[in-house]
Scaffold this active site. Structure first.
Site, short mmCIF file in Angstrom:
data_model
loop_
_atom_site.label_atom_id
_atom_site.label_comp_id
_atom_site.label_asym_id
_atom_site.label_seq_id
_atom_site.Cartn_x
_atom_site.Cartn_y
_atom_site.Cartn_z
N ASP A 242 0.82 -1.21 0.00
CA ASP A 242 0.00 0.00 0.00
C ASP A 242 0.85 1.27 0.00
O ASP A 242 0.44 2.29 -0.53
CB ASP A 242 -0.93 0.00 1.22
CG ASP A 242 -2.15 -0.90 1.00
OD1 ASP A 242 -2.29 -1.45 -0.10
OD2 ASP A 242 -2.95 -1.04 1.95
N GLY A 243 2.06 1.21 0.59
CA GLY A 243 2.94 2.37 0.57
C GLY A 243 3.34 2.74 -0.85
O GLY A 243 3.39 3.92 -1.21
N ARG B 241 2.41 6.25 -2.97
CA ARG B 241 3.38 7.03 -3.75
C ARG B 241 2.92 7.17 -5.19
O ARG B 241 3.00 8.25 -5.80
CB ARG B 241 4.76 6.36 -3.70
CG ARG B 241 5.81 7.08 -4.52
CD ARG B 241 7.19 6.44 -4.35
NE ARG B 241 7.27 5.08 -4.88
CZ ARG B 241 7.51 4.78 -6.17
NH1 ARG B 241 7.70 5.77 -7.05
NH2 ARG B 241 7.59 3.54 -6.56
N ASN C 262 -4.85 8.60 1.71
CA ASN C 262 -5.25 7.98 2.98
C ASN C 262 -5.63 9.00 4.04
O ASN C 262 -6.77 9.05 4.47
CB ASN C 262 -4.10 7.10 3.51
CG ASN C 262 -4.27 5.64 3.16
OD1 ASN C 262 -5.22 5.26 2.48
ND2 ASN C 262 -3.35 4.82 3.63
N ASP D 206 -2.62 13.04 21.91
CA ASP D 206 -1.32 12.89 21.25
C ASP D 206 -1.38 13.38 19.81
O ASP D 206 -0.35 13.57 19.17
CB ASP D 206 -0.87 11.44 21.28
CG ASP D 206 -0.40 11.00 22.66
OD1 ASP D 206 -0.38 11.84 23.57
OD2 ASP D 206 -0.06 9.81 22.81
N TYR E 114 -4.27 4.09 9.48
CA TYR E 114 -3.99 4.60 10.82
C TYR E 114 -5.28 4.85 11.61
O TYR E 114 -5.38 4.58 12.81
CB TYR E 114 -3.17 5.88 10.70
CG TYR E 114 -2.48 6.36 11.95
CD1 TYR E 114 -2.60 5.70 13.18
CD2 TYR E 114 -1.68 7.51 11.91
CE1 TYR E 114 -1.95 6.16 14.31
CE2 TYR E 114 -1.03 7.97 13.04
CZ TYR E 114 -1.17 7.30 14.24
OH TYR E 114 -0.53 7.75 15.36
#
Length: 293
Positions: free
Chosen positions: A67-68, A72, A141, A171, A184
């Site tokens: 997925d990265g 890109r 994302n 956070d 995430y």
């Protein structure tokens, strides 16, 4: 007439490079030419196609990696009408959903036009500093505002359509597209949202309050994040890959882009809900128990 397909590859993975070489050899037998941008071409030792020519020549591209790599690739083709089909050599692979062992058969099916295009909305983020536009970012994302290395809580004012919504001690906070809901935002307790549902997900990260919950925000709404206090070690990350320094008092406006989408090639035998069931292993334990009875 030779058919031309673009290819984008995770050049850090040997398996992805092997897969690319395999498809190139297969393509030679089938009369299919794969075009590689300069970066991929230099690693694979094949002829390069200049970026502008590559983007104006092809209609769809194969993305080999996880997925990265797909994220890109989405930034690379963002302003062009190029559809993407991912072959997953990573882990979960919600974006790159093709299987390496079925790559050739999948590409033949796509070339027969037995596929559909699924539009994935893009998140647009504008960083305002002292009344001036500092950066404009696009993410498939998510865009994530977080604190730095020190274990200090940050306070984030959240506004929706310029109306005060919350003052969040946490956070950080995630704003994601439906595509990013399984990334995430899911780890932070957010909901799973199918790509065709037009909305944004607002998910707190480790909120220091019992009342903070993920919120679904409408497709025409604008979310504003404003860090309060004097904490200077703040970062806005774009799809978990690029980072931008944020200063106290900066204003980050986030919305779904009105003119930018990423078109993802999908196959009828491999739907989004099939993918969820496979990747998250839903129902598999129940089926096994039922078979034992």
């Amino acid at each position: 007439m030779e058919k031309k397909i673009g290819m984008l590859v995770n050049t850090q993975k040997k398996g992805a490079l092997d897969m690319a070489n395999r498809l190139v050899q297969w393509g030679k037998k089938k009369g299919i030419v794969f075009l590689f941008p300069p970066h991929e071409a230099s690693i694979l030792g094949v002829q390069a196609t200049p970026d502008d020519v590559w983007k104006s020549t092809i209609d769809f591209a194969v993305v080999i990696g996880g997925d990265g790599t797909f994220l890109r690739a989405s930034r690379y083709i963002l302003n062009h009408s190029i559809s993407l089909y991912g072959i997953n050599l990573g882990h979960l692979g919600f974006l790159a959903c093709g299987k390496p062992e079925e790559a050739e058969a999948d590409l033949e099916q796509i070339l027969r036009e037995e596929y559909a295009l699924q539009q994935h909305r893009i998140l647009e983020g504008i960083i305002w500093r002292e009344g001036r536009r500092k950066h404009t970012l696009y993410a498939l994302n998510d865009l994530v505002l977080t604190k730095g290395a020190f274990a200090r809580v940050i306070t984030i004012e959240i506004r929706i359509d310029n109306r005060y919504f919350n003052m969040l001690p946490a956070d950080g906070v995630i704003v994601s597209t439906p595509t990013g809901s399984t990334a995430y935002a899911l780890s932070a307790g957010g909901p799973i949202v199918p790509p065709h549902v037009p909305c944004m997900v607002l998910a707190p990260i480790c909120a220091h309050t019992l009342y903070a919950r993920p919120v679904i925000v409408g497709e025409n709404d604008v979310i504003s994040l404003i860090p309060r206090g004097t904490h200077r070690d703040l970062m806005l990350t774009q799809d978990g890959q690029l980072g931008y320094e944020i200063l106290p008092g900066d204003r980050i406006e986030l919305s779904l882009s009105r003119d930018k989408v990423v078109n993802v090639v999908t196959l009828p035998q491999r739907t989004y809900f099939d993918l969820l069931q496979e990747k998250l292993k839903w129902g598999q334990g129940i089926e096994r128990n039922e078979n034992k009875e």
